[in-house]
Motif scaffolding. Structure first.
Motif, short mmCIF file in Angstrom:
data_model
loop_
_atom_site.label_atom_id
_atom_site.label_comp_id
_atom_site.label_asym_id
_atom_site.label_seq_id
_atom_site.Cartn_x
_atom_site.Cartn_y
_atom_site.Cartn_z
N GLN A 96 0.83 -1.20 0.00
CA GLN A 96 0.00 0.00 0.00
C GLN A 96 0.87 1.25 0.00
O GLN A 96 1.89 1.33 0.68
CB GLN A 96 -0.89 0.02 1.25
N GLY A 97 0.43 2.24 -0.79
CA GLY A 97 1.14 3.51 -0.83
C GLY A 97 2.24 3.57 -1.86
O GLY A 97 2.90 4.62 -1.99
N TYR A 98 2.46 2.48 -2.61
CA TYR A 98 3.54 2.44 -3.60
C TYR A 98 3.03 1.87 -4.92
O TYR A 98 2.14 1.01 -4.93
CB TYR A 98 4.71 1.60 -3.11
N GLY A 99 3.64 2.31 -6.01
CA GLY A 99 3.30 1.78 -7.31
C GLY A 99 4.22 2.36 -8.37
O GLY A 99 5.00 3.29 -8.12
N GLN A 100 4.14 1.79 -9.55
CA GLN A 100 4.83 2.36 -10.71
C GLN A 100 3.83 3.27 -11.41
O GLN A 100 2.84 2.81 -11.97
CB GLN A 100 5.34 1.27 -11.63
N LEU A 101 4.12 4.57 -11.39
CA LEU A 101 3.19 5.55 -11.92
C LEU A 101 3.37 5.71 -13.42
O LEU A 101 4.47 5.60 -13.95
CB LEU A 101 3.41 6.91 -11.23
N ILE A 102 2.26 6.01 -14.10
CA ILE A 102 2.32 6.32 -15.53
C ILE A 102 1.18 7.26 -15.87
O ILE A 102 0.03 7.06 -15.45
CB ILE A 102 2.28 5.05 -16.41
N ALA A 103 1.51 8.30 -16.63
CA ALA A 103 0.53 9.29 -17.04
C ALA A 103 -0.14 8.86 -18.34
O ALA A 103 0.54 8.47 -19.30
CB ALA A 103 1.19 10.65 -17.23
N SER A 104 -1.46 8.87 -18.36
CA SER A 104 -2.26 8.61 -19.56
C SER A 104 -1.82 7.35 -20.29
O SER A 104 -1.43 7.38 -21.47
CB SER A 104 -2.20 9.81 -20.51
N PRO A 105 -1.87 6.17 -19.66
CA PRO A 105 -1.41 4.94 -20.32
C PRO A 105 -2.28 4.58 -21.51
O PRO A 105 -3.51 4.71 -21.47
CB PRO A 105 -1.52 3.89 -19.21
N VAL A 106 -1.61 4.10 -22.60
CA VAL A 106 -2.36 3.74 -23.80
C VAL A 106 -1.98 2.38 -24.37
O VAL A 106 -2.78 1.76 -25.07
CB VAL A 106 -2.18 4.81 -24.91
N SER A 107 -0.74 1.89 -24.12
CA SER A 107 -0.33 0.64 -24.77
C SER A 107 0.75 -0.06 -23.97
O SER A 107 1.39 0.53 -23.09
CB SER A 107 0.17 0.91 -26.20
N VAL A 108 0.96 -1.32 -24.33
CA VAL A 108 1.98 -2.17 -23.71
C VAL A 108 2.84 -2.74 -24.84
O VAL A 108 2.31 -3.18 -25.87
CB VAL A 108 1.35 -3.29 -22.88
N VAL A 109 4.18 -2.73 -24.64
CA VAL A 109 5.11 -3.21 -25.66
C VAL A 109 5.96 -4.34 -25.08
O VAL A 109 6.85 -4.08 -24.26
CB VAL A 109 6.02 -2.08 -26.17
N PRO A 110 5.71 -5.58 -25.46
CA PRO A 110 6.53 -6.69 -24.95
C PRO A 110 7.87 -6.79 -25.70
O PRO A 110 7.94 -6.55 -26.91
CB PRO A 110 5.67 -7.94 -25.21
N ASN A 111 8.89 -7.16 -24.97
CA ASN A 111 10.21 -7.44 -25.55
C ASN A 111 10.69 -8.78 -24.99
O ASN A 111 11.45 -8.84 -24.04
CB ASN A 111 11.18 -6.31 -25.20
N PRO A 112 10.21 -9.90 -25.58
CA PRO A 112 10.54 -11.22 -25.04
C PRO A 112 11.86 -11.75 -25.58
O PRO A 112 12.31 -11.38 -26.68
CB PRO A 112 9.39 -12.09 -25.54
N MET A 113 12.50 -12.61 -24.80
CA MET A 113 13.58 -13.44 -25.31
C MET A 113 13.25 -14.88 -24.94
O MET A 113 13.43 -15.31 -23.80
CB MET A 113 14.95 -13.06 -24.75
N MET A 114 12.75 -15.61 -25.91
CA MET A 114 12.33 -16.99 -25.72
C MET A 114 13.22 -17.92 -26.54
O MET A 114 13.72 -17.55 -27.62
CB MET A 114 10.88 -17.18 -26.16
N ILE A 115 13.42 -19.14 -26.04
CA ILE A 115 14.17 -20.17 -26.76
C ILE A 115 13.27 -21.40 -26.88
O ILE A 115 12.76 -21.91 -25.87
CB ILE A 115 15.47 -20.52 -26.02
N ASN A 116 13.09 -21.88 -28.11
CA ASN A 116 12.22 -23.02 -28.37
C ASN A 116 12.95 -24.31 -28.05
O ASN A 116 13.89 -24.70 -28.76
CB ASN A 116 11.77 -23.01 -29.83
#
Length: 736
Positions: free
Chosen positions: A195-215
Motif C-alpha cells: 500500500q502507498g507504492y506503485g509504478q506511476l504512468i501518465a495517460s497509459p495507452v499501450s503495452v510493448v513486450p520485448n521477449p527473449m524466448m528459446i524453443n
C-alpha cells in the motif's frame, strides 16, 4: 495482510489486537482481485509464518503478439504495441495510473480460444522486458548498443521514451517498464507492491513486450529429446535443454582479436586473460619466436600482458597484479632497434636501427604486376608517402593524391636486393630514418605501430589497383618490455565482443570475460537464430506461443502514492553474465558451489549502468533514479527480486556491509511434480517485499547514498554453465 500470527502488533504507537488485525486481513483478502495464474505467490522476508501474497486494485490483461519459431530458434525482438482496453485509456486520459503489481505467463491458444500455460521445458523464457507507454511517449533510439543487433538488424537500441511537458504531470513517468524477476522464474515469482507504492504512468495507452524466448519443444514429443549442438554443456539425462544457455555453435562467425604494441605509458585497453596474452605474443609478429610464456605477480611490470624481444626471440609475460603502477617500458632506455612484420596483400617487414639511423624495408608481392605500400595511412585520402615496385622490379617513391596516383618524389631508398621466386618478387630497400623531404615518411625507433595501406595492380605498370586494403604494422623493440594491448577483442557475427570484467569475476579469470574462452551467452543468441550446429537440420515444425500479462492498478493519490524507481546491480559487475565453472570431480557433491561477490555503494545503483543518473527526468527517462533528490532520510527499498538462471541458481544475498545485516536473501525453489508451474529442473524465486506491518510486511529499510553494500550469488557447479546472471532487480522510493 498475509500473516496468520495472532501476536499483537504495535502500529503507530498503538497496540492492534490480534482480533482487529485478523478482521482487517479478512476484509483485504475479500477484496483481492482474482489471479491469472493458478499458483500460490510467496515472498522471502515475511515476518511471520505466512509468506503468501495477493494483489490489490483492478486489473486488465494483455496478450503479446504471436511468438512463432522452430525448435532451437531464439525469439528476441521488440514486438508491436498492444493497446490497453479503451475504457481504461479513457479513464486515465490526462490522469495518472498507479500499477500495483502484475502477473506473467507463457501460453498457447487452445481449441476453445482460451489459453493454456506452456511447460518451461518446451518454451524457455530467458528474460522479458515489458514497457507501458503513455500517450505522450514514442519509440526512439536511446543510444547505440551492440546488444540491439542480437534482436534485429539495427545498431540502435529502440525503446519507448517519454516526452517532456510543463504541465502538472512534469514529474510523472510517461513510460514505465517491468523486468524484475523476469526470467524463467518470472511466471511464479511474486510481482506486487505494498500500500502507498506503485509504478506511476501518465495517460497509459499501450503495452510493448520485448521477449527473449528459446524453443526447446522436443520434435519427437518427448520431454527433453531434441538434438543439441556439440557445445552444449548439459549432461546426459539433464532435466533441461542445453540450448537455454545460448551455447556458441558452428553457425556463429567469430572474428579474430587484434593486438598492438605499447612501448611507453599504459594500454587504452589491456589484454585481459592469460590465454589471450600468450595468443597475442605468438601472433603479434610472424618473425618473432616466443621462447617462453610466464605468469608473474610483480610491481616492476605493468599489469596484464607484456613482451620483451631480443634478436627476434621473445618472452611473453602476464602480470596478475592488477594494482601494479608500473608503466610500459618502465626502467629501460629507449631501444636502438625495433622490428615489425605484417602479412597483407603485400608482405611488409621493417627494421629500424637507431644506431646507424637506417630503415630496412622488405616488400614481397606478385612478380608479374606492380605492388606498393603507403606508410602512416589508413586510406588514400591520408595522402601517404608510398613505395611502388613495378612488374620489372623498378622502385619509385610517391606522394599519393586522394584516389589519385600522386606525384613522384626524389629517390631516397637504395635497393639492397631484388629476387623472384615462386611467382613472388622480394625487394629489400634501405634508407635513412628521417625523410629526405617533408613529403617522405620519417620513421622513429620508438614507434609502437605503423598503419599502412597496400595495393596490387592489374599489370606491370603503375596504374589503377586491382585490389587494396589497410593494415597495421606492430613494431617490437629490442630489450624493452613493451605492453601488448587490445585493439579489438574479436567479433561474434561481426559485433564487437565486450571485455568488461572487473572485480572478483576478473580475479577469478572467468571464461565469460575473454573472447578466446567465451563459449556461450547472449552474444551467441540472435533473433530467429538456430542454436543447432551448421551441420544439423532445423526441425521444420513451428510452435506458436504468447506472453500473457495481468496488470493490477489503482488511482494515483498525490502525496500518498509514492513512485517506485528502478535500482539495479550485478554480481558480475556490468559484464552482464558469467560462466559457472565445473567443480573438480574430487570435490564432494554437496560442496560443489560456485560463489561470486561484488561490493558497491548504494548510490552506485542510482548513477551507473542502467540507471538514469543524476538530475534525470522521471517523465522522459525510463531508468531515472535521481540521486540528487535523496534527503538525509535516504532511500527506502520496497521490492527486491533476484534474477539468475536455472538449473544452477541457488540463492542471492543483498548485504549492508556497514551493519553486517542480511537485507534480503532470495532462494530458488525448484519443481518437484513436473506439472506446469512445478517443472523439475526449473524454478521460481520469491522476492523480498517491504511495507506496512499492517499488511504483514517488514518496515522498509532505508539507505544512504554512501551505504556500503555487497551482492553474493551461489550456484550449483556440478556441471559447467554458460551465461548465468546474478542481477538484483529492485524498486525503491525516496524516504519521507
Amino acid at each position: 495482510c498475509m500473516t496468520q500470527n495472532p501476536r499483537d502488533r504495535a502500529i503507530g504507537g498503538l497496540v492492534m489486537s490480534a482480533l482487529v488485525f485478523a478482521a482487517l486481513c479478512a476484509i483485504a483478502l475479500a477484496q483481492a482481485p482474482p489471479q491469472m495464474n493458478a499458483v500460490e505467490y510467496t515472498i522471502a522476508n515475511a515476518p511471520g509464518s505466512n509468506a503468501v501474497r495477493s494483489f490489490r486494485g483492478q486489473y486488465f490483461d494483455i496478450v503479446s503478439p504471436v511468438i512463432r519459431y522452430r525448435y532451437s530458434e531464439v525469439f528476441w525482438v521488440m514486438q508491436d504495441r498492444m493497446p490497453i482496453p479503451a475504457d481504461i485509456v479513457a479513464r486515465y486520459n490526462n490522469s495518472v495510473m498507479s500499477v500495483t503489481g502484475y502477473e506473467f505467463d507463457v501460453v498457447r491458444k487452445n481449441a476453445t480460444g482460451g489459453f493454456d500455460p506452456v511447460p518451461c521445458y518446451e518454451a524457455y523464457n530467458h528474460h522479458y522486458i515489458v514497457y507501458m507507454m503513455g500517450k505522450d511517449s514514442k519509440m526512439a533510439a536511446i543510444k547505440p548498443s551492440p546488444m540491439a543487433a542480437h534482436m534485429s538488424a539495427t545498431a540502435d537500441w529502440m525503446a519507448p521514451v517519454g516526452l517532456p511537458t510543463d504541465g502538472p504531470d512534469a514529474d510523472i513517468p510517461a513510460v514505465t517498464y517491468f523486468s524484475e524477476g523476469n526470467g524463467n522464474e518470472g511466471r511464479k515469482s511474486y510481482h506486487g507492491y505494498p500500500q502507498g507504492y506503485g509504478q506511476l504512468i501518465a495517460s497509459p495507452v499501450s503495452v510493448v513486450p520485448n521477449p527473449m524466448m528459446i524453443n526447446t519443444k522436443s520434435p519427437d514429443g518427448s520431454r527433453n529429446g531434441g538434438p543439441l549442438p556439440a557445445s552444449s554443456q548439459a549432461p546426459l539425462g539433464a532435466l533441461y535443454n542445453g540450448m537455454i544457455e545460448c551455447p556458441c555453435t558452428t553457425r556463429i562467425v567469430r572474428g579474430s582479436a587484434e593486438y598492438s604494441v605499447q612501448p611507453t605509458g599504459k594500454c587504452a585497453k589491456g589484454v585481459m586473460s592469460v590465454s589471450a596474452c600468450y595468443t597475442a605474443g605468438s601472433t603479434i609478429s610472424p618473425d618473432v619466436h616466443v621462447i617462453r610464456n610466464e605468469t608473474v605477480s610483480s610491481t616492476t611490470l605493468p599489469p596484464g600482458c607484456s613482451i620483451q624481444v631480443n634478436n627476434n626471440t621473445a618472452v611473453v609475460t602476464y602480470n596478475t597484479l592488477q594494482t601494479s603502477t608500473a608503466t610500459c617500458g618502465a626502467g629501460t632506455q629507449l631501444p636502438s632497434v625495433s622490428t615489425g612484420h605484417a602479412v597483407s596483400l603485400v608482405d611488409l617487414r621493417v627494421r629500424l636501427d637507431g644506431a646507424t639511423r637506417t630503415a630496412t624495408i622488405t616488400l614481397t608481392g606478385p612478380a608479374a604486376v606492380w605492388f606498393g605500400v603507403g606508410f602512416g595511412a589508413t586510406v588514400m585520402a591520408d595522402l601517404p608517402y608510398t613505395i611502388v615496385v613495378d612488374g620489372q622490379g623498378a622502385v619509385t617513391e610517391h606522394k599519393l593524391g586522394d584516389h589519385l596516383p600522386g606525384t613522384v618524389l626524389a629517390p631516397s631508398v637504395r635497393v639492397v636486393s631484388s629476387r623472384v621466386a615462386g611467382g613472388l618478387r622480394t625487394v629489400v630497400l634501405a634508407r635513412n630514418l628521417t625523410g629526405l623531404t617533408p613529403q617522405h615518411y620519417t620513421f622513429a625507433v620508438n614507434t609502437a605501430s605503423i598503419p599502412f595501406i597496400n595495393a596490387i595492380g592489374h599489370g606491370a605498370d603503375y596504374a589503377y589497383h586491382a585490389n587494396r586494403t589497410s593494415a597495421v604494422l606492430a613494431m617490437l623493440m629490442d630489450g624493452v618490455p613493451s605492453c601488448l594491448c587490445t585493439l579489438s577483442a574479436g567479433t561474434i557475427n561481426n559485433i564487437p565482443f565486450g571485455e568488461n570484467c572487473r572485480g572478483e569475476i576478473l580475479d577469478q579469470q572467468n571464461s565469460a570475460c575473454f573472447f578466446d574462452t567465451f563459449g556461450g551467452g547472449l552474444p551467441c543468441c540472435y533473433h530467429l537464430q538456430s542454436l543447432l550446429d551448421a551441420n544439423q537440420t532445423i526441425p521444420p515444425e513451428y510452435d506458436e506461443i504468447y506472453m500473457r500479462f495481468r496488470f493490477y492498478y489503482e488511482d494515483y493519490v498525490p502525496n500518498e502514492t509514492h513512485n517506485l524507481f528502478r535500482l539495479f546491480w550485478e554480481a558480475e559487475t556490468w559484464q552482464g553474465e558469467y560462466d559457472i565453472p565445473r567443480s573438480p570431480a574430487s570435490v564432494p557433491v554437496q560442496e560443489r558451489i560456485h560463489m561470486l561477490a561484488t561490493e558497491f555503494k548504494f548510490g552506485d545503483m542510482m548513477f551507473a549502468g542502467m540507471s538514469g543518473g543524476a538530475n534525470c527526468s522521471f517523465r522522459t527517462d525510463v531508468n531515472c533514479a535521481d540521486p540528487s533528490r535523496v534527503t538525509s532520510k535516504g532511500v527506502n527499498l520496497i521490492y527486491a527480486a533476484a534474477h539468475c538462471h536455472a538449473p544452477a541458481c541457488l540463492y542471492m544475498d543483498l548485504i549492508n556491509m556497514d551493519t553486517g545485516e542480511l537485507v534480503c536473501r532470495n532462494t530458488a525453489v525448484y519443481g518437484v511434480t513436473d506439472e506446469v508451474y512445478d517443472e523439475k529442473g526449473f524454478m521460481y524465486i520469491p522476492p523480498c517485499v517491504w511495507g506496512s506491518p499492517a499488511e504483514g510486511l517488514q518496515e522498509p529499510p532505508a539507505f544512504q547514498l554512501d551505504t556500503n553494500m555487497m551482492v553474493v550469488i551461489a550456484t550449483n557447479s556440478t556441471y559447467k554453465h554458460y551465461g548465468n546472471m546474478g542481477f538484483w532487480q529492485m524498486r525503491g522510493a525516496y524516504a519521507v
